[in-house]
Scaffold this motif. Structure first.
Motif, PDB file in Angstrom:
ATOM      1  N   SER A  85       3.994  -8.473   3.728  1.00 55.41           N
ATOM      2  CA  SER A  85       3.898  -8.000   2.353  1.00 55.41           C
ATOM      3  C   SER A  85       3.729  -6.480   2.358  1.00 55.41           C
ATOM      4  O   SER A  85       3.305  -5.883   3.354  1.00 55.41           O
ATOM      5  CB  SER A  85       2.721  -8.655   1.646  1.00 55.41           C
ATOM      6  OG  SER A  85       1.491  -8.184   2.189  1.00 55.41           O
ATOM      7  N   ARG A  86       4.043  -5.845   1.237  1.00 60.45           N
ATOM      8  CA  ARG A  86       3.864  -4.393   1.142  1.00 60.45           C
ATOM      9  C   ARG A  86       2.405  -4.011   1.329  1.00 60.45           C
ATOM     10  O   ARG A  86       2.099  -2.997   1.982  1.00 60.45           O
ATOM     11  CB  ARG A  86       4.361  -3.895  -0.217  1.00 60.45           C
ATOM     12  CG  ARG A  86       5.877  -3.796  -0.332  1.00 60.45           C
ATOM     13  CD  ARG A  86       6.281  -3.462  -1.755  1.00 60.45           C
ATOM     14  NE  ARG A  86       5.651  -2.247  -2.215  1.00 60.45           N
ATOM     15  CZ  ARG A  86       6.194  -1.035  -2.138  1.00 60.45           C
ATOM     16  NH1 ARG A  86       7.377  -0.878  -1.577  1.00 60.45           N
ATOM     17  NH2 ARG A  86       5.560   0.021  -2.600  1.00 60.45           N
ATOM     18  N   SER A  87       1.490  -4.809   0.785  1.00 61.23           N
ATOM     19  CA  SER A  87       0.070  -4.462   0.907  1.00 61.23           C
ATOM     20  C   SER A  87      -0.380  -4.511   2.361  1.00 61.23           C
ATOM     21  O   SER A  87      -1.124  -3.634   2.816  1.00 61.23           O
ATOM     22  CB  SER A  87      -0.776  -5.402   0.050  1.00 61.23           C
ATOM     23  OG  SER A  87      -0.625  -6.754   0.465  1.00 61.23           O
ATOM     24  N   ALA A 106       9.232  -4.266   5.090  1.00 59.82           N
ATOM     25  CA  ALA A 106       8.502  -5.489   4.738  1.00 59.82           C
ATOM     26  C   ALA A 106       9.426  -6.695   4.788  1.00 59.82           C
ATOM     27  O   ALA A 106       9.061  -7.754   5.328  1.00 59.82           O
ATOM     28  CB  ALA A 106       7.894  -5.339   3.346  1.00 59.82           C
TER      29      ALA A 106
END
Length: 330
Positions: free
Chosen positions: A235-237, A229
């Motif tokens: 982003s991680r999401s 990331a």
């Protein structure tokens, strides 16, 4: 200079029966092969690139069928056949097509189909579905789509250029051929590219960035979602959402590590297995061996012994390389 993954096969110097048996074995992972009308002849060159596999083939007297096997072999990619010389006969349950020189045919490997080759020279690209869908959206509408010149000319000439120059280009240059291919597919299929092109391009570019990040850091044992990331600016999401269909971040990292080990063995690496484990980020040689056996059915040591014993000209070697390549299309 590391050369790109490739294999070749020629029926020259073999009896027709021997040549056909070898060719059928070479293709047994992807197609049921039968004799067609007239004499049999085959020459094949193949290269693995990021996101697709490219074949330069001269064939006569052979039939390829994908019928019941589509229910079980797990293939889920798109194939492009660009005929240079001769004619290719293609059919499915809905009808048949004759693919003439200059034409390009799109085939979905999740659907049954059949091809008959008679004095054909063609270029075939097996392309990951996500790469095609980054260009046009839903790729399932492409099955059996036949296009003719002039709309096919740029796509055909790009494939021809790759065939001409790939043998001389090192893998470590890593130009983004897949992005060019996707753009040319989009240009060729202008009527199949609905709205949302910018979103599809963004999705594809993000996946490409992730794959490049992983490829550049395979030796990092601590490679993680956080590191990817940070390196890609995602982003991680977003990262987890993009890789959901790949089984998640950790699964994709493991898959690419295993493919790298198999590719090294396929290409004749003599490095000790402990060095390969370290080079590709495994916790230990035993960890690598366990995961390799789970993925490919043999330990890396056993697989190396098989590949080392096979002459470079043996089609079994090409068959095993090709099987390994197919994982990169998923």
């Amino acid at each position: 200079m590391k050369l790109r993954d490739h294999f070749t096969y020629s029926s020259a110097g073999r009896t027709e029966d021997q040549a056909f048996d070898e060719y059928a074995r070479l293709y047994s992972h992807g197609s049921d092969v039968a004799r067609g009308e007239g004499p049999f002849w085959a020459e094949v060159r193949a290269w693995r690139l990021p996101g697709f596999i490219l074949f330069d083939r001269r064939l006569t007297g052979v039939v390829h069928s994908r019928d019941m096997r589509v229910l079980s072999d797990g293939f889920d990619h798109i194939v492009i056949h660009a005929v240079l010389e001769g004619r290719l006969k293609w059919s499915d349950a809905a009808g048949s097509r004759t693919v003439n020189p200059g034409d390009v045919l799109f085939v979905d490997t999740t659907q049954p189909s059949r091809t008959l080759s008679r004095d054909v020279h063609m270029l075939t690209a097996s392309i990951s579905r996500h790469l095609v869908e980054s260009a046009i959206g839903n790729a399932r509408v492409l099955h059996g789509r036949l296009l003719s010149p002039p709309s096919t000319l740029l796509l055909r000439d790009f494939l021809l250029s790759l065939v001409r120059w790939l043998p001389m280009l090192p893998e470590d240059e890593n130009p983004n051929y897949s992005r060019v291919l996707a753009d040319l597919i989009s240009a060729t299929l202008t009527d199949e590219a609905p709205g949302g092109a910018a979103a599809r391009r963004l999705h594809s570019d993000r996946l490409t960035a992730i794959e490049r990040c992983i490829a550049a850091r395979l030796g990092d044992r601590d490679l993680s979602a956080d590191k990817i990331a940070a390196a890609t600016g995602l982003s991680r999401s977003v990262l987890y959402r993009l890789l959901q269909s790949h089984g998640g971040v950790n699964q994709l990292i493991l898959t690419r590590r295993l493919q790298a080990v198999r590719s090294a063995i396929d290409n004749g690496s003599t490095a000790p297995l402990s060095e390969l484990a370290h080079a590709y980020g495994f916790a230990s040689e035993s960890h690598m061996s366990r995961r390799f056996r789970e993925a490919f059915g043999k330990s890396p040591g056993a697989y190396r012994r098989i590949m080392t014993a096979l002459p470079e000209s043996d089609p079994e070697k090409g068959h095993r390389r090709w099987r390994g390549w197919m994982g990169s299309l998923r």
